[in-house]
Design a protein around this motif. Structure first.
Motif, PDB file in Angstrom:
ATOM      1  N   ILE B 140      25.329   6.621 -24.960  1.00 25.52           N
ATOM      2  CA  ILE B 140      24.497   7.732 -25.145  1.00 25.52           C
ATOM      3  C   ILE B 140      24.781   7.961 -26.917  1.00 25.52           C
ATOM      4  O   ILE B 140      25.847   8.508 -27.283  1.00 25.52           O
ATOM      5  CB  ILE B 140      25.360   8.907 -24.422  1.00 25.52           C
ATOM      6  N   VAL B 144      19.370   6.804 -24.646  1.00 25.06           N
ATOM      7  CA  VAL B 144      20.464   6.500 -23.595  1.00 25.06           C
ATOM      8  C   VAL B 144      20.030   5.432 -23.000  1.00 25.06           C
ATOM      9  O   VAL B 144      18.811   5.274 -22.471  1.00 25.06           O
ATOM     10  CB  VAL B 144      20.360   7.893 -22.532  1.00 25.06           C
ATOM     11  N   GLY B 166      18.273   6.081 -18.896  1.00 28.32           N
ATOM     12  CA  GLY B 166      17.566   7.229 -19.883  1.00 28.32           C
ATOM     13  C   GLY B 166      16.261   7.789 -19.518  1.00 28.32           C
ATOM     14  O   GLY B 166      16.384   8.872 -19.814  1.00 28.32           O
ATOM     15  N   GLU B 186      17.544  11.043 -20.820  1.00 27.80           N
ATOM     16  CA  GLU B 186      17.640  10.724 -22.474  1.00 27.80           C
ATOM     17  C   GLU B 186      16.862  11.994 -23.024  1.00 27.80           C
ATOM     18  O   GLU B 186      17.707  12.194 -24.175  1.00 27.80           O
ATOM     19  CB  GLU B 186      16.632   9.444 -22.815  1.00 27.80           C
ATOM     20  N   SER B 190      20.568  13.073 -25.202  1.00 33.33           N
ATOM     21  CA  SER B 190      20.687  12.138 -26.407  1.00 33.33           C
ATOM     22  C   SER B 190      20.783  13.062 -27.726  1.00 33.33           C
ATOM     23  O   SER B 190      20.209  14.196 -27.833  1.00 33.33           O
ATOM     24  CB  SER B 190      19.638  11.109 -26.573  1.00 33.33           C
TER      25      SER B 190
END
Lengths: 323, 323
Positions: B140, B144, B166, B186, B190
């Motif tokens: 991460i 991701v 992700g 994600e 992220s």
């Protein structure tokens, strides 16, 4: 006496046994050499089930000698020791060493696994996923369960619990599942939950679900997944909305599986898969949207119907010979 | 000349090479026998990268003879042919047969894979998942990504795309991701996306994110994942909300992985994992809630830090010898 593989499918309401002569060059026609089914009485317990199983093995083996035995059990199984953990339907199955019992009786290797895993193996070895490199089987009926075949073998996971797509969360603001979470795939896609949601709406709002009401002649307790599917195909709006939500939840779940595990094939079985083209179309479109563009998404119906676990048990017996 | 495994980690900004003497009884201390790093110039392309790689191999091999080579590449790779598909950072890497090039130069077997898979293998063989039966590694940071090690091997999937957590959807009513979907892991977990969401809020509402503003002295373009994490630890409400959402999304994603694949261990690496105990606590609690009660959930930090891919490349070289 010819040699054969012996398979059992032990469910909550019936027990089936089948044999396939072995070795066989290829399985040309998907028919067992012999097949026997026994329905369990309402007061069945593990003891009576075991008597049925041993009885079936004698009936079916009059002209054949088994090389190995595969068993599909409808409930949690410790596959490493061929032990049944319990049955949610039949009392007394707690920690029964089914593999040992059958091995002592018939003197050949036995392999026992739970029905979702075994059905996956059946579709992989003999059915819709024959020749694929990896697959996930998902059954959508009263519940939603699944199993993986990766690298030619059932993938069990560290606790033997892999494949539980039914309790994957796809919508955290969705309806509450019995497991305590919101928006599980099973909560949105399975038959009984769809029926429950329809019933609740019909109780609250007399203008909704007119076609559903007609099909069940007003008896709300008669609503089930099949009724919803039938009403939807006749144009009922509420039923169509519920079928859409079922297919959408499964589609998101499958898209997530595809991104995560990237199996070559997804095989769907169980009663709800008979809900018609629209249901299939929504699943395929949703899964395609969720999956990354570089990943192929192939979703096909199971080929072995209700006998996926029985065929899978034969495949399990096959692996038991060589191991 | 002593024998060794040779590893490369080819990233978007730097290229590292390391060797480990082989055979070795056990890897006691996690230190390479030799390690070299070269930062790529801003105008780097595949040709200059390849010159760097071959140059590094000569520098590092003065006293050692390689038995096999493992390569971690920061971008999509066809692992079956050891071919780089492309780099998202450095031009000219389209369809470069990196395995063939290195094998021609050094005369030993080569194995190439993408960095998420190789980092997973590194943590499995030498790091936090040493001795486990199966694991998923999740990184991460700016994005991701992830990789699985199942049954002692990287699990690639049918299209070589497995591990893409992700872009698992965990909240269909969540924010829009660049991939076109809503509520991807994600998008919510992220660093750059958290920074973007903070910046947008700060532009719209001058009363929000006072601590964030102080850290960046009002320069909104300086917001990044680290700033959010720092502001959250100092009590900034907006930053804390964004960190919560990040950890929650990952927790749901990991819970879904655990239900589906049931790996023994989940290993988390990448910059965002340095966000403090609260972030870890929320992930662990959320994943535990999403996972079925029968499944164990163990989430641990990566042990090899930024060198997971380099250690993984050594493990990849190790497998290349035996195959």
């Amino acid at each position: 006496m010819k040699c054969c593989l012996l398979a059992f499918d032990i469910g909550g309401t019936k027990i089936s046994a089948a044999i396939l002569e072995w070795p066989t060059e290829t399985v040309q026609t998907l028919t067992f050499q012999k097949l026997e089914r026994v329905y369990s009485p309402p007061d069945a317990d593990a003891k009576s089930d075991l008597r049925t199983i041993l009885g079936l093995s004698h009936t079916i083996l009059t002209t054949h000698k088994p090389l190995a035995i595969g068993v599909s059990f409808g409930g949690p199984v410790d596959w490493t020791t061929n032990t049944v953990r319990l049955s949610h339907h039949i009392p007394g199955w707690e920690d029964i060493h089914l593999g040992d019992i059958l091995e002592a009786e018939l003197g050949v290797p036995v392999s026992v696994d739970n029905d979702a895993n075994v059905a996956a193996l059946g579709e992989y070895r003999f059915g819709a996923a024959k020749g694929s490199s990896s697959m996930m089987y998902i059954t959508i009926s009263t519940g939603v369960g699944g199993g993986f075949v990766l690298d030619n073998k059932i993938w069990h996971g560290a606790d033997g619990m892999a494949g539980e797509i039914g309790h994957m969360v796809v919508d955290p603001s969705g309806p509450l599942c019995l497991c305590g979470k919101k928006g599980c795939v099973e909560r949105m896609a399975s038959g009984p939950y769809m029926a429950e949601d329809a019933r609740r709406t019909l109780e609250l709002d007399s203008r909704q679900g007119l076609i559903i009401r007609k099909i069940i002649s007003g008896h709300l307790d008669k609503i089930n997944g099949q009724v919803i599917s039938q009403a939807s195909s006749q144009g009922d709006e509420l039923a169509t909305e519920l079928m859409f939500r079922s297919a959408w939840a499964l589609g998101v779940g499958i898209g997530n599986v595809v991104n995560l595990v990237n199996p070559q094939l997804i095989v769907l079985g169980g009663g709800v898969t008979k809900s018609g083209q629209n249901w299939w179309r929504i699943i395929r479109e949703t899964a395609r949207q969720v999956a990354l563009p570089q990943i192929s998404v192939q979703i096909v119906p199971a080929a072995l119907g209700d006998d996926s676990p029985l065929w899978g048990a034969l495949a399990l017996a096959e692996t038991a010979i060589s191991s």
